[in-house]
Design a protein around this motif. Sequence first.
Motif, mmCIF file in Angstrom:
data_model
loop_
_atom_site.group_PDB
_atom_site.id
_atom_site.type_symbol
_atom_site.label_atom_id
_atom_site.label_comp_id
_atom_site.label_asym_id
_atom_site.label_seq_id
_atom_site.Cartn_x
_atom_site.Cartn_y
_atom_site.Cartn_z
ATOM 1 N N HIS A 323 5.518 65.433 26.539
ATOM 2 C CA HIS A 323 6.969 65.400 26.418
ATOM 3 C C HIS A 323 7.436 66.077 25.130
ATOM 4 C CE1 HIS A 323 11.075 63.797 26.612
ATOM 5 N NE2 HIS A 323 10.918 63.406 25.356
ATOM 6 N N ARG A 324 6.697 65.852 24.033
ATOM 7 C CA ARG A 324 7.098 66.425 22.742
ATOM 8 C C ARG A 324 6.949 67.947 22.740
ATOM 9 N NH1 ARG A 324 8.279 63.824 18.214
ATOM 10 N NH2 ARG A 324 7.550 61.856 19.111
ATOM 11 N N GLY A 325 5.944 68.454 23.432
ATOM 12 C CA GLY A 325 5.817 69.893 23.628
ATOM 13 C C GLY A 325 5.254 70.690 22.472
ATOM 14 N N GLN A 326 4.677 70.028 21.466
ATOM 15 C CA GLN A 326 4.104 70.759 20.331
ATOM 16 C C GLN A 326 2.719 71.321 20.639
ATOM 17 O OE1 GLN A 326 5.545 67.515 17.159
ATOM 18 N NE2 GLN A 326 4.478 69.220 16.196
ATOM 19 N N LEU A 327 1.996 70.675 21.562
ATOM 20 C CA LEU A 327 0.624 71.068 21.876
ATOM 21 C C LEU A 327 0.524 71.503 23.329
ATOM 22 C CD1 LEU A 327 -1.285 68.081 20.197
ATOM 23 C CD2 LEU A 327 -0.790 70.317 19.189
ATOM 24 N N SER A 328 -0.364 72.460 23.580
ATOM 25 C CA SER A 328 -0.646 72.851 24.954
ATOM 26 C C SER A 328 -1.527 71.792 25.612
ATOM 27 C CB SER A 328 -1.366 74.202 24.978
ATOM 28 O OG SER A 328 -2.676 74.063 24.458
ATOM 29 N N ASN A 329 -1.631 71.847 26.935
ATOM 30 C CA ASN A 329 -2.495 70.883 27.633
ATOM 31 C C ASN A 329 -3.959 71.036 27.232
ATOM 32 O OD1 ASN A 329 -0.256 69.904 28.881
ATOM 33 N ND2 ASN A 329 -0.911 70.345 30.977
ATOM 34 N N ASP A 330 -4.378 72.274 26.952
ATOM 35 C CA ASP A 330 -5.759 72.483 26.499
ATOM 36 C C ASP A 330 -5.990 71.835 25.137
ATOM 37 O OD1 ASP A 330 -6.559 73.846 28.750
ATOM 38 O OD2 ASP A 330 -6.134 75.831 27.913
ATOM 39 N N GLU A 331 -4.987 71.937 24.255
ATOM 40 C CA GLU A 331 -5.117 71.315 22.934
ATOM 41 C C GLU A 331 -5.118 69.785 23.053
ATOM 42 O OE1 GLU A 331 -3.061 74.505 19.872
ATOM 43 O OE2 GLU A 331 -1.756 73.303 21.168
ATOM 44 N N ILE A 332 -4.295 69.261 23.932
ATOM 45 C CA ILE A 332 -4.270 67.814 24.154
ATOM 46 C C ILE A 332 -5.619 67.347 24.686
ATOM 47 C CG2 ILE A 332 -3.251 65.977 25.569
ATOM 48 C CD1 ILE A 332 -0.591 67.521 25.399
ATOM 49 N N ALA A 333 -6.207 68.137 25.583
ATOM 50 C CA ALA A 333 -7.526 67.780 26.122
ATOM 51 C C ALA A 333 -8.583 67.784 25.026
ATOM 52 C CB ALA A 333 -7.914 68.754 27.230
ATOM 53 N N GLU A 334 -8.475 68.727 24.101
ATOM 54 C CA GLU A 334 -9.511 68.880 23.078
ATOM 55 C C GLU A 334 -9.514 67.750 22.056
ATOM 56 O OE1 GLU A 334 -10.395 71.916 19.504
ATOM 57 O OE2 GLU A 334 -9.967 72.901 21.420
#
Length: 555
Positions: A323-334
């Motif tokens: 929701h915040r949108g600062q990180l990509s989904n790949d970064e969130i996964a990492e």
Amino acid sequence: MPLSTALLPLFTSLSLTTTAAFQTGLPQPHVAKPKIIPSTPPTPPKFPIIGTLPDFLMRGGVDSLSQIYSDMYKEYGPVFSLSLMGSDQFIIADPRVFDQVVRSESRYPVGAGEDVVTFTQFYEAHNLTMAMKGASRGEDWKEWRSAMDPDLYKAWESYLPTIAEVASKISRVAGREVTEAKNIEFVDFLSRAAFDMFTAVMVGQSLQTTDNSVASPEDIEFVKATQAAFDVTGRLLSNPLDKLFGGDLYGEFNLNMEKTYRFANKMNKEAAEQALQWQQSAPSSQDGNTESDERATKCPIKGMQNAIKTKFANPSFVERLVHRGQLSNDEIAEIAAPLLMAGVDTTAYVMSWLYLNLASNPEAQTKLAAELKSVLNGADLTTKEQMDALPYLKACIRESHRLTPATVIVVKTLDKDIDVVVPNLDGISRSYHVEAGKRICLNLRGIPMDPTYVTNPTLYQPERFLPSAIQERKGTPSEIMDHPAFSDPFGRGKRRCLGSNVAYAEIMILAARLFQDWDITLSKDSAKEWKASQKLMLKADPYPSMNVVRRVVSP
């Protein structure tokens, strides 16, 4: 006269003089400056290359780490140094002196992760950029921390209902899994409980590894892999011989880290993709002004629910990041693996000591159960107000950390030289020059176990940390025990553990649920003696077997 009695007026006078100067802005009356002598800390016999290793091994080595720091405090006093195979340590007993180090940290302080080369080398080898940012310093670390802080460190209170729901599920199966079916040892049950609670915070739902009837082999394998990676890292960090000749250990570490990363990355990526799809497709629950709606409510949980489209009763950490949108989904996964490992294992170590102490001291457990009945009366612990209404539970946790901390030292490393000033009994302060990059440690086996400050220090007595006891020792030498540096194992300063608030909530909530439902006792066939053995943190070895039996509640 005890050292603390002589030093207390000195700390007080220095504090009052400084405060007055700031308040008035006027020249102050002449105050004689305490005499300061440059000094060298005492140290065991030191040799080229190996440093003080022979003395360390003669004292019992890594398996006696807790006792070594306690004995050296008694032998050398409040300041001493060690050098183990090139790893130099400057050890301080007084947390007020350690405050000088905390205050001297730069804008981008050195993190403990930089010392854990097993992790940093793994991150570099696998090109894990986000993980490296978390373990580094500088702008990269600041960017990483800023992306995490709002939705984890600061918003911890909003996760309480989620944690409580999982704790309730854990408690429902505790007696069956540990005692009736004997599917799992209690200490491993606690590790799985920590995993279940933190995965619920992270992705919105528990994987229920504490319930063998529904747990998947993959989930249980993850818990085992993280434990193995942490234990191996502890051996490589704390045992100089393993550090030199640990070829097989490095291989074991990499094997378990790869398992951990595959699992965590997959879990977080799926959760992030589902959150993105849900937030793009689900109808809005408000008229589009999520910011004003969040400000309008006084409840952090309701505000979060109104602002974020979620398929759970309470938005998960991953949903909030999406929701915040600062990180990509790949970064969130990492980021999943480092957070899960830290969130699961550190919490499990702390809980293992808490339950061991309460099982070993049934009278304290009975008092705790009485407080829980009085305050919660069978309900789950779901709010900060309820947490604040449980002083005896907080005292049990605090006393467990004093008597059996999960780590023997708190470590800081500065990127600049510092002169650490230590007041002494003779009225002459000693100054110790510590070079940049040297580990500066607060000894948790010194003052907390010193009868000068703590009555009956080898006994588990939570009453010493009740508000009335804390108030009573104000202005006395024993007041030093209430210093924030002694309060928990999650560190201080800008690099305090990102998940510390959530971890403390998990510890309180699970204890509140389990001790309302169960009487937890040492098994008759459990080990009669154990010692604090060094993994990545300290753990009772062998950990005693326990019985979990339904608590009989008085009318």
